[in-house]
Design an enzyme around this catalytic site. Structure first.
Site, PDB file in Angstrom:
ATOM      1  N   TYR A   1       0.698  -1.381   0.752  1.00  0.00           N
ATOM      2  CA  TYR A   1      -0.108   0.247  -0.130  1.00  0.00           C
ATOM      3  C   TYR A   1       0.709   0.779  -0.103  1.00  0.00           C
ATOM      4  O   TYR A   1       0.528   2.778  -0.586  1.00  0.00           O
ATOM      5  CB  TYR A   1      -0.874  -0.120   1.325  1.00  0.00           C
ATOM      6  CG  TYR A   1      -1.973  -0.629   1.078  1.00  0.00           C
ATOM      7  CD1 TYR A   1      -2.442  -1.978   0.653  1.00  0.00           C
ATOM      8  CD2 TYR A   1      -3.474   0.113   0.710  1.00  0.00           C
ATOM      9  CE1 TYR A   1      -3.507  -3.022   0.680  1.00  0.00           C
ATOM     10  CE2 TYR A   1      -4.724  -0.568   0.906  1.00  0.00           C
ATOM     11  CZ  TYR A   1      -4.814  -2.160   0.605  1.00  0.00           C
ATOM     12  OH  TYR A   1      -5.996  -2.524   0.687  1.00  0.00           O
TER      13      TYR A   1
ATOM     14  N   LYS B   1       3.293 -15.020   2.121  1.00  0.00           N
ATOM     15  CA  LYS B   1       3.520 -16.317   0.636  1.00  0.00           C
ATOM     16  C   LYS B   1       5.367 -16.328   0.869  1.00  0.00           C
ATOM     17  O   LYS B   1       5.227 -15.638  -0.253  1.00  0.00           O
ATOM     18  CB  LYS B   1       2.645 -14.810  -0.696  1.00  0.00           C
ATOM     19  CG  LYS B   1       1.185 -15.515  -0.800  1.00  0.00           C
ATOM     20  CD  LYS B   1       1.067 -16.356  -0.906  1.00  0.00           C
ATOM     21  CE  LYS B   1       1.436 -17.339  -2.186  1.00  0.00           C
ATOM     22  NZ  LYS B   1       1.044 -18.364  -2.983  1.00  0.00           N
TER      23      LYS B   1
ATOM     24  N   ASP C   1      -2.797 -18.249   0.527  1.00  0.00           N
ATOM     25  CA  ASP C   1      -4.102 -18.219   0.060  1.00  0.00           C
ATOM     26  C   ASP C   1      -5.176 -19.532   0.821  1.00  0.00           C
ATOM     27  O   ASP C   1      -5.616 -20.188   0.338  1.00  0.00           O
ATOM     28  CB  ASP C   1      -3.263 -18.950  -1.796  1.00  0.00           C
ATOM     29  CG  ASP C   1      -2.058 -19.551  -1.147  1.00  0.00           C
ATOM     30  OD1 ASP C   1      -1.580 -19.856  -0.224  1.00  0.00           O
ATOM     31  OD2 ASP C   1      -1.922 -20.283  -2.686  1.00  0.00           O
TER      32      ASP C   1
ATOM     33  N   ASP D   1      -6.159  -6.849   4.292  1.00  0.00           N
ATOM     34  CA  ASP D   1      -7.626  -6.536   2.924  1.00  0.00           C
ATOM     35  C   ASP D   1      -8.406  -7.166   2.013  1.00  0.00           C
ATOM     36  O   ASP D   1      -9.156  -7.751   2.728  1.00  0.00           O
ATOM     37  CB  ASP D   1      -7.344  -5.701   2.209  1.00  0.00           C
ATOM     38  CG  ASP D   1      -7.766  -4.865   1.669  1.00  0.00           C
ATOM     39  OD1 ASP D   1      -8.708  -4.266   1.980  1.00  0.00           O
ATOM     40  OD2 ASP D   1      -7.858  -4.072   0.365  1.00  0.00           O
TER      41      ASP D   1
ATOM     42  N   ASP E   1     -12.420  -8.514   4.394  1.00  0.00           N
ATOM     43  CA  ASP E   1     -13.755  -9.205   3.788  1.00  0.00           C
ATOM     44  C   ASP E   1     -14.150 -10.383   3.011  1.00  0.00           C
ATOM     45  O   ASP E   1     -15.542 -10.710   3.971  1.00  0.00           O
ATOM     46  CB  ASP E   1     -13.287  -8.799   1.886  1.00  0.00           C
ATOM     47  CG  ASP E   1     -13.711  -7.261   2.282  1.00  0.00           C
ATOM     48  OD1 ASP E   1     -13.693  -6.263   3.063  1.00  0.00           O
ATOM     49  OD2 ASP E   1     -14.130  -6.733   1.069  1.00  0.00           O
TER      50      ASP E   1
HETATM   51  C1  IPM Z   1     -10.371  -1.300   3.686  1.00  0.00           C
HETATM   52  C2  IPM Z   1     -11.125  -0.396   2.171  1.00  0.00           C
HETATM   53  C3  IPM Z   1      -9.463  -0.076   2.210  1.00  0.00           C
HETATM   54  C4  IPM Z   1      -8.220  -0.439   1.724  1.00  0.00           C
HETATM   55  C5  IPM Z   1      -9.784   1.469   1.292  1.00  0.00           C
HETATM   56  C6  IPM Z   1     -11.021   2.034   1.168  1.00  0.00           C
HETATM   57  C7  IPM Z   1      -8.898   1.921   0.557  1.00  0.00           C
HETATM   58  O1  IPM Z   1     -10.734  -1.454   1.580  1.00  0.00           O
HETATM   59  O2  IPM Z   1     -10.344  -0.323   4.745  1.00  0.00           O
HETATM   60  O3  IPM Z   1      -9.907  -2.776   3.710  1.00  0.00           O
HETATM   61  O4  IPM Z   1      -7.855  -1.148   0.701  1.00  0.00           O
HETATM   62  O5  IPM Z   1      -7.466  -0.130   2.445  1.00  0.00           O
HETATM   63 MG    MG Z   2     -10.989  -3.570   1.880  1.00  0.00          MG
END
Ligand code: IPM
Ligand code: MG
Length: 372
Positions: free
Chosen positions: A143, A194, A226, A250, A254
């Site tokens: 990032y 990884k 993975d 990230d 999710d």
């Molecule tokens: C998160 C989001 C952010 C990230 C974006 C909005 C920059 O996806 O907080 O998980 O990738 O960190």
């Molecule tokens: Mg995210």
């Protein structure tokens, strides 16, 4: 006399202002009841800040964030700002405040509420009782690594470049957070990278292993990211704390959110180092995005923002009892079958964003009375 605590609220874009309005209602109630004194300052962030100031976060907002006991953020981004320059996109504001406040440890709990088991796409027996904590490194890795950019090559092609970097100290400080958290939970850490293809992953594994000497009482396992993605769906109960880098964190967070049924339920805390005076920069935000498709319709689920505020009460505002009350209120509201659209199920009552906020406050009133 109660100490005054300073809270910076940055509602952001899309459903951000709507869900934060419910948090503000709870804060007003806390102040009215004299349960604490929380002083609120508000600043735009993301697209709202681009519109007001031409940048996704101002230096003033950053400074206020550093001084505050905590920052409560809604969400950033939306189609309106899709074409603005990459460096000043709404998302760049979020990345900048994370970096400038040194928020290297991002805590993303994935907890399955019994009442919502049916909302998960996974079988009930796979997700029942699940309680995982993902600790995502938040200020390093791909990032922020340099070099980065889109470059013209001598042969006329274009090349997109991002760089994954981690230093030993960056790995140690986030791994420490994970080990310390595990000690207060089920004493297990799974570290994901990884190492089979990336030097940064090999270093990550070696350094986490070295640090483990200080935490011999905690069980440590290593997993390729993975494989972790697969194991989260196959048998998520094997995990307690997962520690991983910025990008894998990230993605895995999710994925973990979907075990719980809705992204609308997941809170997060982003924490910096504690300084000598005891101050620690901290930002709390729902894991969900700005959901422009439902913005302005009083439909969004405010629970992730409200549960993020509960994390703030626990980690930054020294009000753990109130945090417990909010967690219990959320559980009770769900047990009563009260639902926003994203978690709606047969036989339940559909609530708007503001009605859900009111329902939480009603529960809080009962909780606090019971505790008195
Ligand atoms: C998160 C989001 C952010 C990230 C974006 C909005 C920059 O996806 O907080 O998980 O990738 O960190
Ligand atoms: Mg995210």
């Amino acid at each position: 006399m109660t100490t005054t605590r300073h809270v910076l609220i940055t509602p952001g874009d899309g459903i951000g202002p709507e869900v934060m309005a419910e948090v503000k209602k709870i804060i007003a109630w806390i102040n009215d009841e004299n349960l604490s004194h929380l002083q609120v300052t508000e600043c735009p962030i993301g697209g709202a800040s681009i519109d007001a100031h031409g940048v996704p976060v101002t230096d003033e907002t950053i400074e206020l964030g550093k001084k505050a006991d905590c920052v409560l953020l809604g969400a950033v981004g939306g189609p309106k700002w899709n074409d603005v320059d990459y460096a000043i996109r709404p998302e760049a504001g979020l990345l900048k405040i994370r970096k400038e406040l040194g928020l290297f440890a991002n805590l993303r709990p994935a907890i399955v509420f019994d009442a919502l088991i049916a909302a998960s796409t996974l079988k009930p027996e796979i997700v029942r009782g699940l309680d995982i904590m993902i600790v995502r490194e938040l200020t390093g890795g791909v990032y922020f690594g340099e070099p980065r950019g889109i470059f013209n090559m001598p042969n006329g092609e274009r090349q997109g470049v991002n760089t994954q970097t981690y230093t030993t100290s960056e790995i140690h400080r986030v791994a420490r957070v994970a080990f310390d958290l595990a000690r207060k939970r089920n004493n297990k850490v799974c570290s994901c990278e990884k190492a089979n293809v990336m030097e940064s992953g090999k270093l990550w594994r070696e350094e986490v292993t070295k640090l483990h000497v200080d935490y011999a009482d905690v069980e440590l396992t290593h997993m390729y990211a993975d494989n972790c993605a697969m194991q989260l769906l196959r048998n998520p109960h094997q995990f307690d704390v997962i520690v991983t880098d910025n990008l894998f964190g990230d993605i895995l967070s999710d994925e973990a959110s979907m075990l719980t049924g809705s992204l609308g339920m997941l809170p997060s805390a982003s924490l910096g180092e504690r300084d000598k005076s005891g101050h620690q920069n901290a930002l709390y935000e729902p894991v969900h995005g700005s959901a422009p498709d439902i913005a302005g319709q009083n439909k969004a689920n405010p629970l992730a923002a409200i549960l993020s505020f509960a994390m703030a009460l626990r980690f930054s505002l020294d009000l753990p009892a109130l945090a417990d009350h909010i967690d219990a209120a959320a559980r009770n509201v769900l047990d009563k079958g009260l639902r926003t659209a994203d978690i709606m199920a047969e036989g339940c009552t559909l609530l708007s964003t503001s009605e859900m906020g009111d329902a939480i406050i009603n529960e809080l009133k009962t909780q606090v009375k019971k505790a008195a």
